[in-house]
Design an enzyme around this catalytic site. Structure first.
Site, PDB file in Angstrom:
ATOM      1  N   GLY A   1      -4.121  -1.429   7.419  1.00 40.96           N
ATOM      2  CA  GLY A   1      -3.648  -2.025   6.167  1.00 40.96           C
ATOM      3  C   GLY A   1      -2.418  -1.302   5.652  1.00 40.96           C
ATOM      4  O   GLY A   1      -1.427  -1.138   6.368  1.00 40.96           O
ATOM      5  N   ASP A   2      -2.462  -0.861   4.410  1.00 45.06           N
ATOM      6  CA  ASP A   2      -1.336  -0.132   3.820  1.00 45.06           C
ATOM      7  C   ASP A   2      -1.682   1.343   3.642  1.00 45.06           C
ATOM      8  O   ASP A   2      -1.162   2.010   2.760  1.00 45.06           O
ATOM      9  CB  ASP A   2      -0.940  -0.743   2.472  1.00 45.06           C
ATOM     10  CG  ASP A   2      -2.094  -0.731   1.470  1.00 45.06           C
ATOM     11  OD1 ASP A   2      -1.829  -0.896   0.274  1.00 45.06           O
ATOM     12  OD2 ASP A   2      -3.249  -0.541   1.885  1.00 45.06           O
TER      13      ASP A   2
END
Length: 399
Positions: A302-303
């Site tokens: 993800g981030d």
């Protein structure tokens, strides 16, 4: 004269037979090499698919936990919608593993799904609690129950990823041994029919090199993030283990940073996933130019990113590096003509101050990161509420 003529003819026949046998042997080896390449590629593809699904489970569980924390902290329509949209999102990946996985993967995914159903039930109760006028204290109790469940689920999905890493490494080793055997056989055949085997040997060598390159490419792909080119969670964990082993012998400090982007979801939702991907790639570049060559930057899903700092002079130095990374990420950025603004929450853990094992450091850095996110976007902080973790430094909040 007849005897020498017959002898030459016999030698010629033997040479032809030897050449034919050499060609047949080389043709057989070439076919075997092609089959080996196909099987290796197919098997590695299956292992990578398993690893990807476990990675999806891990990432979705993190998304659910983030959404649950946001909902408990600021219960409103937006956070409710976010939590509702991600509850149960890891289910499809677990179902795929139970449907397409081998016996070990099916059993493991089945056990995780049992725990996951309990976890999603807690999140649904959390969503339904507001309708029954549940107090804030009771909401926090339910959130703590969800945190306990998510810790177990994270461990289980991490075990799935680790199992795939071990299986892939073992399989690649076996492929390499088969390549060595192929080289020996090729040398023997080359001696039987020098000219023809030399020509066909080049073909076989290309096949062998293809197998080796494929194995190297697959190993690289299994240890690196496809979007950013950074190390993935598996390689990051390996590097931490090696760094700690060396640091313990040399009495050095090692820093582990975990960082999570702030406002990334808004970028994805408003500008599109292609802009979000470009943003992640740019963040990876900015992290890379901020750290040393000896450091390791990783995209963990993800981030979320991680940075390994071997042989740091002090905890303050690690915290300074975290601050520089945060500042680099928050520098002005334009993608496809649109200004993009994100922040970063960074957690820092130091070996051996905050733990002697990689899992301890990652856990404390993860806790610090989430404390940074809860206390204010863009804050770099050490969490003092966990055993063995001390508060070292805070960097000013982002505007």
């Amino acid at each position: 004269m007849r005897a020498p003529l017959l002898e030459r003819r016999a030698v010629a026949r033997l040479a032809v037979i030897g050449s034919v046998l050499g060609l047949m042997a080389l043709a057989g080896l070439a076919f075997w090499g092609t089959s080996t390449t196909t099987r290796a590629t197919s098997h590695v593809r299956v292992l990578n698919e398993y690893s990807d699904r476990w990675g999806q489970v891990f990432a979705r569980i993190n998304l659910e936990q983030d959404a649950a924390e946001d909902f408990v902290r600021t219960s409103n329509d937006e956070t409710r919608a976010q939590l509702t949209s991600v509850v149960g999102s890891a289910g499809p990946a677990l179902t795929w593993l139970q449907t397409h996985g081998d016996r070990v993967e099916r059993e493991s995914a089945g056990q995780v799904e049992v725990s996951y159903r309990g976890y999603t039930s807690v999140l649904k109760n959390l969503l339904a609690a507001e309708a029954y006028d549940v107090s804030i204290a009771e909401l926090h109790v339910m959130a703590n129950e969800a945190d306990l469940n998510v810790s177990t689920l994270r461990d289980a999905s991490s075990e799935g990823l680790e199992r795939q890493r071990v299986q892939l490494a073992g399989y690649l080793d076996r492929v390499e041994r088969r390549n060595d055997q192929t080289r020996v056989v090729s040398a023997i055949v080359f001696g039987l029919s020098l000219t023809l085997v030399a020509l066909c040997g080049a073909v076989l060598f290309r096949y062998q090199r293809q197998v080796e390159r494929q194995a190297d490419d697959n190993r690289h792909a299994s240890l690196h993030d496809a979007l950013t080119g950074l190390a993935n969670r598996v390689l990051f964990s390996e590097r931490i283990e090696r760094a700690l082993a060396g640091a313990e012998r040399r009495q050095e400090l090692v820093g582990v940073l975990l960082l999570d982007l702030n406002r990334f979801k808004q970028v994805n939702d408003s500008l599109g996933h292609h802009v979000g991907d470009a943003l992640l790639a740019e963040v990876a570049v900015r992290i890379g130019v901020t750290i040393r060559d000896a450091d390791t930057a990783a995209r963990l899903g993800g981030d979320e990113f991680g940075v390994l700092l071997p042989d740091v002079a002090s905890a303050e130095e690690a915290t300074d590096v975290a601050g520089r990374i945060k500042a680099a990420i928050e520098a002005p950025l334009t993608i496809e003509g649109a200004p993009v603004a994100v922040g970063a929450s960074v957690g820092v853990a130091i070996f051996p101050t905050h733990g002697m094992a990689p899992t301890d450091l990652l856990r404390h850095a993860d806790s610090a990161m989430y404390d940074a996110k809860r206390s204010g976007r863009g804050v770099v902080v050490h969490v003092p509420d966990y055993p063995g973790v001390i508060a070292i430094n805070r960097v000013a909040k982002s505007p």
